[in-house]
Motif scaffolding. Sequence first.
Motif, PDB file in Angstrom:
ATOM      1  N   LYS D 115      75.831  -3.061  55.432  1.00  0.00           N
ATOM      2  CA  LYS D 115      74.870  -2.814  54.362  1.00  0.00           C
ATOM      3  C   LYS D 115      73.518  -2.542  55.007  1.00  0.00           C
ATOM      4  O   LYS D 115      73.294  -2.902  56.157  1.00  0.00           O
ATOM      5  N   SER D 116      72.587  -2.004  54.206  1.00  0.00           N
ATOM      6  CA  SER D 116      71.250  -1.823  54.753  1.00  0.00           C
ATOM      7  C   SER D 116      70.545  -3.177  54.787  1.00  0.00           C
ATOM      8  O   SER D 116      70.739  -4.030  53.930  1.00  0.00           O
ATOM      9  N   SER D 117      69.729  -3.339  55.797  1.00  0.00           N
ATOM     10  CA  SER D 117      69.093  -4.629  56.069  1.00  0.00           C
ATOM     11  C   SER D 117      67.903  -4.878  55.147  1.00  0.00           C
ATOM     12  O   SER D 117      67.392  -3.974  54.485  1.00  0.00           O
ATOM     13  N   ALA D 118      67.476  -6.148  55.093  1.00  0.00           N
ATOM     14  CA  ALA D 118      66.220  -6.488  54.420  1.00  0.00           C
ATOM     15  C   ALA D 118      65.061  -5.807  55.154  1.00  0.00           C
ATOM     16  O   ALA D 118      65.193  -5.398  56.312  1.00  0.00           O
ATOM     17  N   GLU D 119      63.913  -5.723  54.472  1.00  0.00           N
ATOM     18  CA  GLU D 119      62.738  -5.108  55.110  1.00  0.00           C
ATOM     19  C   GLU D 119      62.314  -5.916  56.336  1.00  0.00           C
ATOM     20  O   GLU D 119      62.300  -7.141  56.303  1.00  0.00           O
ATOM     21  N   THR D 120      61.915  -5.196  57.360  1.00  0.00           N
ATOM     22  CA  THR D 120      61.549  -5.845  58.616  1.00  0.00           C
ATOM     23  C   THR D 120      60.426  -6.868  58.425  1.00  0.00           C
ATOM     24  O   THR D 120      60.470  -7.960  59.005  1.00  0.00           O
ATOM     25  N   THR D 121      59.434  -6.529  57.593  1.00  0.00           N
ATOM     26  CA  THR D 121      58.348  -7.485  57.334  1.00  0.00           C
ATOM     27  C   THR D 121      58.885  -8.850  56.914  1.00  0.00           C
ATOM     28  O   THR D 121      58.407  -9.894  57.357  1.00  0.00           O
ATOM     29  N   TYR D 122      59.866  -8.800  56.021  1.00  0.00           N
ATOM     30  CA  TYR D 122      60.379 -10.070  55.509  1.00  0.00           C
ATOM     31  C   TYR D 122      61.347 -10.730  56.472  1.00  0.00           C
ATOM     32  O   TYR D 122      61.437 -11.949  56.535  1.00  0.00           O
ATOM     33  N   LEU D 123      62.056  -9.912  57.242  1.00  0.00           N
ATOM     34  CA  LEU D 123      62.880 -10.498  58.305  1.00  0.00           C
ATOM     35  C   LEU D 123      61.985 -11.321  59.228  1.00  0.00           C
ATOM     36  O   LEU D 123      62.362 -12.409  59.685  1.00  0.00           O
ATOM     37  N   GLU D 124      60.791 -10.798  59.487  1.00  0.00           N
ATOM     38  CA  GLU D 124      59.878 -11.510  60.389  1.00  0.00           C
ATOM     39  C   GLU D 124      59.299 -12.763  59.751  1.00  0.00           C
ATOM     40  O   GLU D 124      59.091 -13.773  60.420  1.00  0.00           O
ATOM     41  N   LYS D 125      59.065 -12.708  58.478  1.00  0.00           N
ATOM     42  CA  LYS D 125      58.532 -13.888  57.795  1.00  0.00           C
ATOM     43  C   LYS D 125      59.576 -15.007  57.694  1.00  0.00           C
ATOM     44  O   LYS D 125      59.244 -16.186  57.612  1.00  0.00           O
ATOM     45  N   ALA D 126      60.859 -14.604  57.624  1.00  0.00           N
ATOM     46  CA  ALA D 126      61.908 -15.601  57.419  1.00  0.00           C
ATOM     47  C   ALA D 126      62.173 -16.391  58.700  1.00  0.00           C
ATOM     48  O   ALA D 126      62.159 -15.843  59.800  1.00  0.00           O
ATOM     49  N   THR D 127      62.398 -17.689  58.544  1.00  0.00           N
ATOM     50  CA  THR D 127      62.727 -18.547  59.683  1.00  0.00           C
ATOM     51  C   THR D 127      64.203 -18.896  59.645  1.00  0.00           C
ATOM     52  O   THR D 127      64.735 -19.243  58.591  1.00  0.00           O
ATOM     53  N   TYR D 128      64.844 -18.794  60.798  1.00  0.00           N
ATOM     54  CA  TYR D 128      66.257 -19.163  60.894  1.00  0.00           C
ATOM     55  C   TYR D 128      66.350 -20.684  60.801  1.00  0.00           C
ATOM     56  O   TYR D 128      65.852 -21.406  61.676  1.00  0.00           O
ATOM     57  N   GLY D 129      67.001 -21.158  59.745  1.00  0.00           N
ATOM     58  CA  GLY D 129      66.878 -22.567  59.376  1.00  0.00           C
ATOM     59  C   GLY D 129      67.869 -23.531  59.998  1.00  0.00           C
ATOM     60  O   GLY D 129      68.417 -24.378  59.293  1.00  0.00           O
ATOM     61  N   LEU D 130      68.097 -23.421  61.296  1.00  0.00           N
ATOM     62  CA  LEU D 130      68.946 -24.439  61.939  1.00  0.00           C
ATOM     63  C   LEU D 130      68.040 -25.655  62.158  1.00  0.00           C
ATOM     64  O   LEU D 130      67.259 -25.710  63.125  1.00  0.00           O
ATOM     65  N   SER D 131      68.141 -26.612  61.265  1.00  0.00           N
ATOM     66  CA  SER D 131      67.082 -27.622  61.091  1.00  0.00           C
ATOM     67  C   SER D 131      66.720 -28.366  62.371  1.00  0.00           C
ATOM     68  O   SER D 131      65.540 -28.561  62.675  1.00  0.00           O
ATOM     69  N   GLU D 132      67.711 -28.820  63.110  1.00  0.00           N
ATOM     70  CA  GLU D 132      67.427 -29.658  64.277  1.00  0.00           C
ATOM     71  C   GLU D 132      66.769 -28.867  65.403  1.00  0.00           C
ATOM     72  O   GLU D 132      66.095 -29.440  66.266  1.00  0.00           O
ATOM     73  N   ILE D 133      66.983 -27.562  65.426  1.00  0.00           N
ATOM     74  CA  ILE D 133      66.513 -26.766  66.563  1.00  0.00           C
ATOM     75  C   ILE D 133      65.169 -26.092  66.257  1.00  0.00           C
ATOM     76  O   ILE D 133      64.297 -26.016  67.116  1.00  0.00           O
ATOM     77  N   TYR D 134      65.027 -25.608  65.034  1.00  0.00           N
ATOM     78  CA  TYR D 134      63.828 -24.836  64.715  1.00  0.00           C
ATOM     79  C   TYR D 134      62.954 -25.533  63.675  1.00  0.00           C
ATOM     80  O   TYR D 134      62.276 -24.888  62.874  1.00  0.00           O
ATOM     81  N   GLY D 135      62.991 -26.861  63.678  1.00  0.00           N
ATOM     82  CA  GLY D 135      62.276 -27.653  62.675  1.00  0.00           C
ATOM     83  C   GLY D 135      60.785 -27.332  62.601  1.00  0.00           C
ATOM     84  O   GLY D 135      60.212 -27.284  61.502  1.00  0.00           O
ATOM     85  N   ASP D 136      60.169 -27.109  63.733  1.00  0.00           N
ATOM     86  CA  ASP D 136      58.725 -26.844  63.710  1.00  0.00           C
ATOM     87  C   ASP D 136      58.404 -25.548  62.976  1.00  0.00           C
ATOM     88  O   ASP D 136      57.447 -25.469  62.211  1.00  0.00           O
ATOM     89  N   ASP D 137      59.222 -24.533  63.201  1.00  0.00           N
ATOM     90  CA  ASP D 137      59.008 -23.275  62.495  1.00  0.00           C
ATOM     91  C   ASP D 137      59.320 -23.426  61.005  1.00  0.00           C
ATOM     92  O   ASP D 137      58.637 -22.861  60.152  1.00  0.00           O
TER      93      ASP D 137
END
Lengths: 359, 359, 359, 359
Positions: D115-137
């Motif tokens: 499928k076509s991807s989400a807009e790059t701007t929003y891809l950048e705003k989104a944080t990959y939510g693996l809680s234990e690893i990226y909690g600060d973000d």
Amino acid sequence: MKSAIIGGTGYGAVELVRLLDKHPNIELVKVISNSQSGTDIQDVYPHLSNILNIQLSELNIQSLCEEVDVVFFATPAGVSKEYIPELHKQGVKCIDLSGDFRLKNPQNYETWYGKSSAETTYLEKATYGLSEIYGDDIKNSEIIANPGCYPTAALLGLIPAINNKMIDPKTIIIDGKSGVSGAGRGVSLNTHYSEINENLKAYKLGQHQHIPEIEQAIEWSAAAVAAASANHAELESIPVSFSTHLTPMTRGIMCTMYAQLTDPSSATVSAFIEHYESFYESHPFVRIRPEGTWPSTKEVSGSNYCDIGFQVDARTGRVTIVSVIDNLMKGAAGQAVQNLNLMNGWDVQMGLTDIPMYP
Amino acid sequence: MKSAIIGGTGYGAVELVRLLDKHPNIELVKVISNSQSGTDIQDVYPHLSNILNIQLSELNIQSLCEEVDVVFFATPAGVSKEYIPELHKQGVKCIDLSGDFRLKNPQNYETWYGKSSAETTYLEKATYGLSEIYGDDIKNSEIIANPGCYPTAALLGLIPAINNKMIDPKTIIIDGKSGVSGAGRGVSLNTHYSEINENLKAYKLGQHQHIPEIEQAIEWSAAAVAAASANHAELESIPVSFSTHLTPMTRGIMCTMYAQLTDPSSATVSAFIEHYESFYESHPFVRIRPEGTWPSTKEVSGSNYCDIGFQVDARTGRVTIVSVIDNLMKGAAGQAVQNLNLMNGWDVQMGLTDIPMYP
Amino acid sequence: MKSAIIGGTGYGAVELVRLLDKHPNIELVKVISNSQSGTDIQDVYPHLSNILNIQLSELNIQSLCEEVDVVFFATPAGVSKEYIPELHKQGVKCIDLSGDFRLKNPQNYETWYGKSSAETTYLEKATYGLSEIYGDDIKNSEIIANPGCYPTAALLGLIPAINNKMIDPKTIIIDGKSGVSGAGRGVSLNTHYSEINENLKAYKLGQHQHIPEIEQAIEWSAAAVAAASANHAELESIPVSFSTHLTPMTRGIMCTMYAQLTDPSSATVSAFIEHYESFYESHPFVRIRPEGTWPSTKEVSGSNYCDIGFQVDARTGRVTIVSVIDNLMKGAAGQAVQNLNLMNGWDVQMGLTDIPMYP
Amino acid sequence: MKSAIIGGTGYGAVELVRLLDKHPNIELVKVISNSQSGTDIQDVYPHLSNILNIQLSELNIQSLCEEVDVVFFATPAGVSKEYIPELHKQGVKCIDLSGDFRLKNPQNYETWYGKSSAETTYLEKATYGLSEIYGDDIKNSEIIANPGCYPTAALLGLIPAINNKMIDPKTIIIDGKSGVSGAGRGVSLNTHYSEINENLKAYKLGQHQHIPEIEQAIEWSAAAVAAASANHAELESIPVSFSTHLTPMTRGIMCTMYAQLTDPSSATVSAFIEHYESFYESHPFVRIRPEGTWPSTKEVSGSNYCDIGFQVDARTGRVTIVSVIDNLMKGAAGQAVQNLNLMNGWDVQMGLTDIPMYP
């Protein structure tokens, strides 16, 4: 309030641990297992790792009386009757998940359990803890005989109809079906995975020790009906047909129950629904299904609910009542906590608000 | 003898494939599936890879009549009644695993199946293929209405007792429990794994289309008993209570059945056993369990056996009869092959000698 | 030919009973179980009721030698090594389903099984019975060490690729997954229904006694390749990573295997398929799956098939090979009968033509 | 705080309902399902009867922005990317359980999801939510891309070892095994009970859309290690072998992972345990198993835990890491609530303190 569990390595006990851990008014201070005392509970049940820091301990009645306010027995038949009298004398409340105090007639216990009964004095002090039906007595009791799993499902489905004279109690047939956890954690060929998986077994037909327990409550209800409508309150023996089946699943009990309608020409499903909804109006754990739908065991899994549905058959003049519970919850640990709440005047749902786990 | 299967991608059909492949007197020459014609059967069922070299084909009645001697219908309700008349006229034997020719009263079919019935002429020509009970008729028939899975388990467990006047047929209650393969291969939420696994569901209470099929055979037996003992042979309506439950397993049906004993004071399990063993003496696929034991579904899995056990309860005056089959075998494809054997005068066990697969 | 089974109450034995009963060239005359001698086999396994009339008997080597031509051992480790030497001396063929004669290096047996090994003379006489690979040796052998269930699935999937130098044997990782029947009929918490149902467990990681058995055959293949291509045939130690998992099902083993491709740039799934189809051309029990599909355990259930599928990943330079069997059939009793056929020069499929039972 | 769930009839959504209902700081005000809007949720999920009084509603972004503070997307791929930009502009926090915002490289999304991807701007705003690893973000983010189920189990088991240079990331092989609920509530032959029960299937080998998600996080970790130890932080492509298997159970994921040890001669299980315990010291949902034991999926069922165990094999120079989660909890709804807690500065365990349901 401080509590202890005796019989700490069985499934009933570990379900109590799960519930007591989140109960706001209770602290679990001791889990007793003579066979594994000294072991950390998380070595017996790794799913408790990093959650509970409890070492299984040996039973010492005297120190127990000093440490706790309430004791749950999750022991095999024949154990609690040895200890409850002493605990009771010392003011400790007892909730017994075993069958030792359920049957008021000692002879019945001896016949169906093959052991000598608890002392009559204590049988009389103990209240049969079917929460929705005997709540008033439970509130004033200090010894609770927590009902069996099959009787809980069966009686919650039958008693409103008996009380309202919608069915003839002498025609009751109960087809019970249980998940395997009801058989406990003790290993045997009957609970061996390869024997049970992809298999459905009938067992103990007409011989299950829950038969006298079910009949006792039916007889009480029938006697109350008779007393109200006439002039005698004597208990009459009302034998039921009760069959048990082992189903390839871990949790869940379903009782499918059949009885002659007292008024077949006018009985309807909606009349049953209306009566049951009214009967259980102030009892949040019993849910009545809409006409044309029936409950399934997964819909109550992990919760204290009992779901009930009906079919009225004008052709046969019979009603079919389907009642389901989670055998470890409403059929054991959940109802025990519900009774604890009742005994203490707490909200009956305290610590029991979990939504069933689905799927 | 050459054979074809119509409805080739369902579980009944693929079980027939398994059986016909090893039957010494039958060659399977065609598997028909309009929805998947042109596809190799092993692409639909990879377990058949390297075993069968069959391409699913479209239905063409005329060429079918030229190619085969017998046709098995493993189709949904409403299909076989369209084709069996023509096949019959052209001398092709038909064994119908669907419900189209089971109910002799067309009105019953229309009520319970919600479709127009087969032509009365052909309803009369068709024989209800409960092999052990109607074997003599089956031998002389060219159209077999192969029984439903629940009726097979129920009737094999009930008819000997009715015939011998051991139970009152008007009091019969049948609690049926089925594995999921009985619902076929068509996908639906009711057969979705996560909804069914670790779940037990009551469904279609009092509404299952197998009810009139069970009642019809009970009524025939009751009428025969009445005719023998008195002077009337008229069919009397005998409604039964019949409940169905979906069990988390693939194969297997159990019917737990309850009825009032005609002579409660003298009835015993051993009398039932003795009568049933005598009744089924020349019928190798029915096995009677010793007193105190009851059958389980896995004990017949993959085989054409029907196992039956009893409990007599003097307290209630009722007998409990437990009957189990593999729904795809004795409840469908196995009995179809058994009927084929009977129609052709072959050994009834031909192609059906497999030992149940256990565990 | 007359046969006996020793270890008659386990699952391997009862599967042998099922197979030998329908084998045209074999008569099963004795089932030996010291623990239950004197009992009718149908009291231990009611699914055999009315089929076999066999009383379990005690082991008496002398009378056994007089009565039978071939003995199957379905016993725990450490039993067959005590009896096979004597049986062999008296001319009785032995097929051993236990691990006692599989490892040619006695030290390996002692390390992994924790018991003293069989006598070296007899280790040398015994042939490792992986039918498709060592058929020529099996034909000339009188003692067969029937392979373990995991090694059968793993080695049939790996050996053709090793022999053809398509993969580097030093990079092999085997992720094994088994149904519960592999653990036998002995009860334990690890096979207790409520512990296993709806659960997936890793167990014995890096410690399973099938590890040296798998490595031994890989080393033989690698040595043969080395011998062919160069000038040394010495066995080199080739350790593999092997993990085992208990899956909530009764039958079935899947090995998912990973290895570095020797030529990643040119390797394709179709090249693997072509090589394996050619390798197993005259071996009807191994079936190769088309590109883009992989086998599942139910597709071989109840049969002697081993189904194999591939994935080649250019990104990682690895191939993934998926191999499935029914652990009680190709992983035990089925391969034992296959070996019996080979030893006697009979058709390798004799008595083993059953289509997998699906669903 | 007020919340809504979009995609309200799937299993992820209904698990969110279960969790949000007991979360002390959140009110669930809307459950959106375009396909079933207007229906009471308890008609879709009877287990919610008498608990929640919610009617499914149609999606209206504008009114949603006015009513709620946070929206959970439990939708198929391709839905959330259409709505999150607008919600975000209006100040609504978004937690997306689908894959739309997980892959930072739009090309990867297009390749693996088709499928076509989400807009790059929003891809950048989104944080990959693996809680234990990226909690600060996560704490500072308003759009969370909640991780997939397999990646959660895999990455929590791998990242500490990569970060500490205990394993070579280029040698990672992940053998994933999942329960069936991961496939959702949509019916298909692949989730049809009779096809899945008593079956183990390999599927989508090397083709699963979780592959680029796993690789992305491994590459981030490897790059961080490289940056710390040397002078380049460029991302390097690190392909992994990842296989997926469908297991006959409803809930649970296990990843068994293999990698070359960077220092085989000195690596030990206890060193792994020590490092992981330290790494996850302030992360209560990750539990490390003692040496010689490995986790099983039932031990985390219904909870947000991830349990991890190890095997170090000096013979092969590899470590085996076993990681388990409940796919609907830590693999979906549980981690979503954990991320909600992190985003709001609440206790990470708020609303997630349930003990696993065992058995």
